[in-house]
Design a protein around this motif. Structure first.
Motif, mmCIF file in Angstrom:
data_model
loop_
_atom_site.group_PDB
_atom_site.id
_atom_site.type_symbol
_atom_site.label_atom_id
_atom_site.label_comp_id
_atom_site.label_asym_id
_atom_site.label_seq_id
_atom_site.Cartn_x
_atom_site.Cartn_y
_atom_site.Cartn_z
ATOM 1 N N SER B 130 2.279 -40.598 -12.040
ATOM 2 C CA SER B 130 2.274 -41.955 -12.602
ATOM 3 C C SER B 130 1.392 -42.046 -13.833
ATOM 4 O O SER B 130 1.602 -42.920 -14.670
ATOM 5 N N ILE B 131 0.397 -41.171 -13.942
ATOM 6 C CA ILE B 131 -0.391 -41.185 -15.180
ATOM 7 C C ILE B 131 -0.054 -39.982 -16.057
ATOM 8 O O ILE B 131 -0.749 -39.682 -17.019
ATOM 9 N N LYS B 132 1.046 -39.296 -15.741
ATOM 10 C CA LYS B 132 1.553 -38.178 -16.531
ATOM 11 C C LYS B 132 0.506 -37.088 -16.736
ATOM 12 O O LYS B 132 0.388 -36.523 -17.813
ATOM 13 N N THR B 133 -0.250 -36.806 -15.688
ATOM 14 C CA THR B 133 -1.245 -35.745 -15.763
ATOM 15 C C THR B 133 -0.603 -34.417 -15.396
ATOM 16 O O THR B 133 0.114 -34.322 -14.401
ATOM 17 N N GLU B 134 -0.870 -33.411 -16.222
ATOM 18 C CA GLU B 134 -0.332 -32.095 -15.943
ATOM 19 C C GLU B 134 -1.365 -31.186 -15.299
ATOM 20 O O GLU B 134 -1.051 -30.350 -14.472
ATOM 21 N N VAL B 135 -2.594 -31.322 -15.772
ATOM 22 C CA VAL B 135 -3.670 -30.457 -15.284
ATOM 23 C C VAL B 135 -4.905 -31.305 -15.006
ATOM 24 O O VAL B 135 -5.203 -32.233 -15.756
ATOM 25 N N ALA B 136 -5.615 -30.965 -13.925
ATOM 26 C CA ALA B 136 -6.876 -31.656 -13.649
ATOM 27 C C ALA B 136 -7.933 -30.607 -13.311
ATOM 28 O O ALA B 136 -7.649 -29.624 -12.610
ATOM 29 N N LEU B 137 -9.136 -30.800 -13.839
ATOM 30 C CA LEU B 137 -10.224 -29.873 -13.528
ATOM 31 C C LEU B 137 -11.434 -30.640 -13.037
ATOM 32 O O LEU B 137 -11.733 -31.708 -13.562
ATOM 33 N N PRO B 138 -12.136 -30.075 -12.063
ATOM 34 C CA PRO B 138 -13.320 -30.778 -11.566
ATOM 35 C C PRO B 138 -14.512 -30.488 -12.472
ATOM 36 O O PRO B 138 -14.573 -29.439 -13.103
ATOM 37 N N ILE B 139 -15.436 -31.435 -12.533
ATOM 38 C CA ILE B 139 -16.681 -31.233 -13.267
ATOM 39 C C ILE B 139 -17.786 -31.261 -12.224
ATOM 40 O O ILE B 139 -18.219 -32.312 -11.778
ATOM 41 N N PHE B 140 -18.188 -30.050 -11.851
ATOM 42 C CA PHE B 140 -19.184 -29.927 -10.802
ATOM 43 C C PHE B 140 -20.539 -29.568 -11.361
ATOM 44 O O PHE B 140 -20.660 -28.775 -12.284
ATOM 45 N N PHE B 141 -21.600 -30.159 -10.798
ATOM 46 C CA PHE B 141 -22.922 -29.589 -10.989
ATOM 47 C C PHE B 141 -23.417 -29.223 -9.598
ATOM 48 O O PHE B 141 -23.606 -30.109 -8.761
ATOM 49 N N ARG B 142 -23.576 -27.950 -9.346
ATOM 50 C CA ARG B 142 -23.824 -27.450 -7.993
ATOM 51 C C ARG B 142 -22.691 -27.981 -7.118
ATOM 52 O O ARG B 142 -21.542 -27.677 -7.364
ATOM 53 N N ASP B 143 -22.983 -28.779 -6.119
ATOM 54 C CA ASP B 143 -21.870 -29.252 -5.302
ATOM 55 C C ASP B 143 -21.605 -30.738 -5.485
ATOM 56 O O ASP B 143 -20.968 -31.384 -4.656
ATOM 57 N N GLU B 144 -22.103 -31.253 -6.591
ATOM 58 C CA GLU B 144 -21.865 -32.668 -6.887
ATOM 59 C C GLU B 144 -20.694 -32.793 -7.842
ATOM 60 O O GLU B 144 -20.709 -32.190 -8.922
ATOM 61 N N LEU B 145 -19.705 -33.579 -7.456
ATOM 62 C CA LEU B 145 -18.568 -33.784 -8.345
ATOM 63 C C LEU B 145 -18.918 -34.905 -9.318
ATOM 64 O O LEU B 145 -18.824 -36.085 -8.993
ATOM 65 N N LEU B 146 -19.337 -34.510 -10.506
ATOM 66 C CA LEU B 146 -19.765 -35.487 -11.491
ATOM 67 C C LEU B 146 -18.585 -36.187 -12.148
ATOM 68 O O LEU B 146 -18.714 -37.299 -12.654
ATOM 69 N N GLY B 147 -17.449 -35.500 -12.163
ATOM 70 C CA GLY B 147 -16.306 -36.100 -12.833
ATOM 71 C C GLY B 147 -15.069 -35.236 -12.725
ATOM 72 O O GLY B 147 -15.082 -34.180 -12.089
ATOM 73 N N ILE B 148 -13.998 -35.725 -13.335
ATOM 74 C CA ILE B 148 -12.737 -34.980 -13.350
ATOM 75 C C ILE B 148 -12.135 -35.047 -14.745
ATOM 76 O O ILE B 148 -12.050 -36.123 -15.344
#
Lengths: 125, 388
Positions: B130-148
């Protein structure tokens, strides 16, 4: 047929939401000014309208809302505010002027389309 | 022409070192991605502590396609977030998500046989499509998901190759570092502010303790601080004062603490109603040095300490503790000397009554150049003529 009008002074927002809903098979129209919004409303007669509040002036959204309610009832046209403003005063004013829902940005896009379908369903019943 | 990702990465890395602000850095990264990978859009969801959701904060690409920044949020319960937080969903063991692969996953036996997986991946693919996303990557610092980090399809419609995915992974960790650094800087700044407040609070408490011992000088310290600052402002109009912010700060602290040495003086001596003996006078003359001793372990107070040490020196060299003269006396000490003397004169003392303001001013003027620094006296007189 269902027509949706999306009003936001940021052209990015109006275009994006328009495209988003269009991809779900709905007929949509973006507008970024009071004049444009009212012109399109009178011409296309959408049954669902999303309104930003602060546009070229802080109260433009309410101006459009009042104009819409002058010519269309809540059963005919559903108006939903879509704004970054989350103060109680704005929410109350919107309700008073005839808006039927109030969405605060940022919105959960995944539930937004379901919400739109819900609004349309309510209009048809 | 084949893009050299290594070179692009180095170019981007060099620019990144120069940038301190997180949002500028992330915007640069998004622009780099959109330009080099030629995707329809790229965006970063960042976690907001206060609202406990991920908000799309930076966005680049084509208008109408790219999701406007600030419009959209992802609650932690949404499939995309869950995918990165729960490795059991990462069926290929990759830390990036390619939407086209999900269709393949839905055909796997393991998924077909589990209603939980089926439901999850169906929702996930719906959400991303629905948002036409093809690829997504996580933004981790240690085990904290800071963003995507999310990307739309390439304008060429071609698939993403592994070199590009590696490039994106590296950029994601750069974003993680940038966010982490920004919050560290923010913490540091807050600590510094907190500590400064603590520092000033401690100093004020000390100043009060001094006054409590010497009952004839309640309010004296405050008045000396006030007058010293006013003299300094006038002086600044008359001559250049280097590093004004530090000067003002040091003056304030020195004025607050100029009598701290009196803590070491017996009360009986401080509050004696008649003239002091030779012995008692020796005690009084020690107080600037006691002040120095008390404050010496505290860092960053060099100028403050020297001002306190020398605030009883005389311009003509006849003062104490060292008898230094003229320009050798630090300016802050010279200013406090005048302010201190004036306030002492207009206050009642155990051994004499107060002088009037005019009489005190006359005394100061009389001692211009001998006891007091001439320019400081001029500035002092200007304070009163300006009606301040």
């Amino acid at each position: 047929m269902d027509k949706i009008l999306i009003v936001d002074d940021e052209v990015e927002v109006a275009e994006f939401l328009s495209n988003f809903l269009r991809r779900k098979g709905m007929k949509t129209f973006p507008a970024t000014t009071v004049k444009e919004a009212i012109d399109i409303f009178l011409r296309e007669r959408p049954n669902l309208v999303f309104l930003d509040i602060g546009m070229q002036t802080p109260d433009d959204g309410f101006i459009i809302l009042e104009k819409i309610r002058e010519v269309a009832s809540e059963e005919e046209v559903k108006v939903v505010m879509l704004t970054a403003r989350e103060d109680k005063a704005s929410m109350m004013k919107a309700k008073k002027l005839g808006a039927q829902d109030y969405l605060v940005k940022p919105i959960d896009l995944m539930t937004f389309d379901k919400l739109v379908l819900q609004y349309l369903k309510e209009l048809h019943s | 022409m084949r893009v050299s990702y290594r070179k692009e990465l180095e170019k981007a890395a060099r620019r990144m070192i120069l940038i301190h602000r997180t949002d500028t850095l992330i915007r640069l990264i998004i622009r780099t991605i959109v330009r080099n990978l030629k995707v329809s859009y790229a965006g970063v969801f960042l976690y907001q502590q206060e609202k406990k959701v991920y908000v799309l904060t930076v966005s680049g690409g084509r208008i109408g396609i790219k999701i406007p920044a600030g419009l959209v949020k992802l609650p932690p319960s949404s499939p995309l977030v869950k995918f990165f937080l729960d490795s059991s969903y990462q069926l290929d063991g990759d830390n990036y998500l390619i939407v086209k692969k999900i269709k393949g996953w839905l055909r796997r036996k393991k998924v077909k046989e589990s209603s939980r997986y089926k439901k999850f991946f169906t929702e996930l693919i719906q959400q991303l499509s629905s948002i036409k996303t093809e690829v997504a990557l996580p933004i981790f610092f240690r085990d904290e998901l800071l963003g995507i980090l999310i990307l739309g399809e390439k304008l060429s419609k071609k698939r993403f190759i592994s070199e590009e995915l590696i490039f994106l992974s590296i950029l994601s960790s750069d974003v993680a570092m940038a966010i982490r650094n920004a919050s560290l800087f923010e913490n540091l700044r807050l600590q510094l502010e907190k500590n400064q407040k603590l520092f000033l609070q401690t100093i004020s408490a000390l100043a009060e303790a001094i006054e409590a011992k010497d009952k004839y000088t309640i309010g004296h310290t405050e008045r000396v601080v006030d007058l010293s600052l006013k003299i300094a402002y006038q002086l600044r109009k008359m001559r250049k004062i280097k590093n004004w912010d530090k000067f003002e700060r040091d003056l304030k602290v020195a004025a607050l603490l100029h009598d701290i040495g009196k803590i070491g003086i017996p009360e009986t001596v401080l509050n004696k109603p008649v003239s002091l003996t030779e012995e008692e006078w020796k005690f009084i003359k020690k107080h600037p040095l006691i002040g120095v001793e008390i404050l010496s372990p505290i860092k960053n107070l060099k100028e403050v300490i020297s001002a306190i040490k020398y605030h009883h020196e005389r311009y003509d060299g006849g003062g104490y503790p060292e008898g230094i003269k003229g320009k050798k006396i630090p300016l802050i000490a010279a200013i406090i000397a005048v302010a201190d003397a004036y306030d002492a004169m207009i206050s009642d003392r155990p051994y004499r009554k107060a002088l009037s303001s005019n009489q005190a001013k006359k005394e100061i003027r009389r001692n211009k150049g001998s006891q007091f620094h001439p320019q400081v006296v001029e500035a002092f007189l200007k304070v009163f003529s300006n009606g301040r």
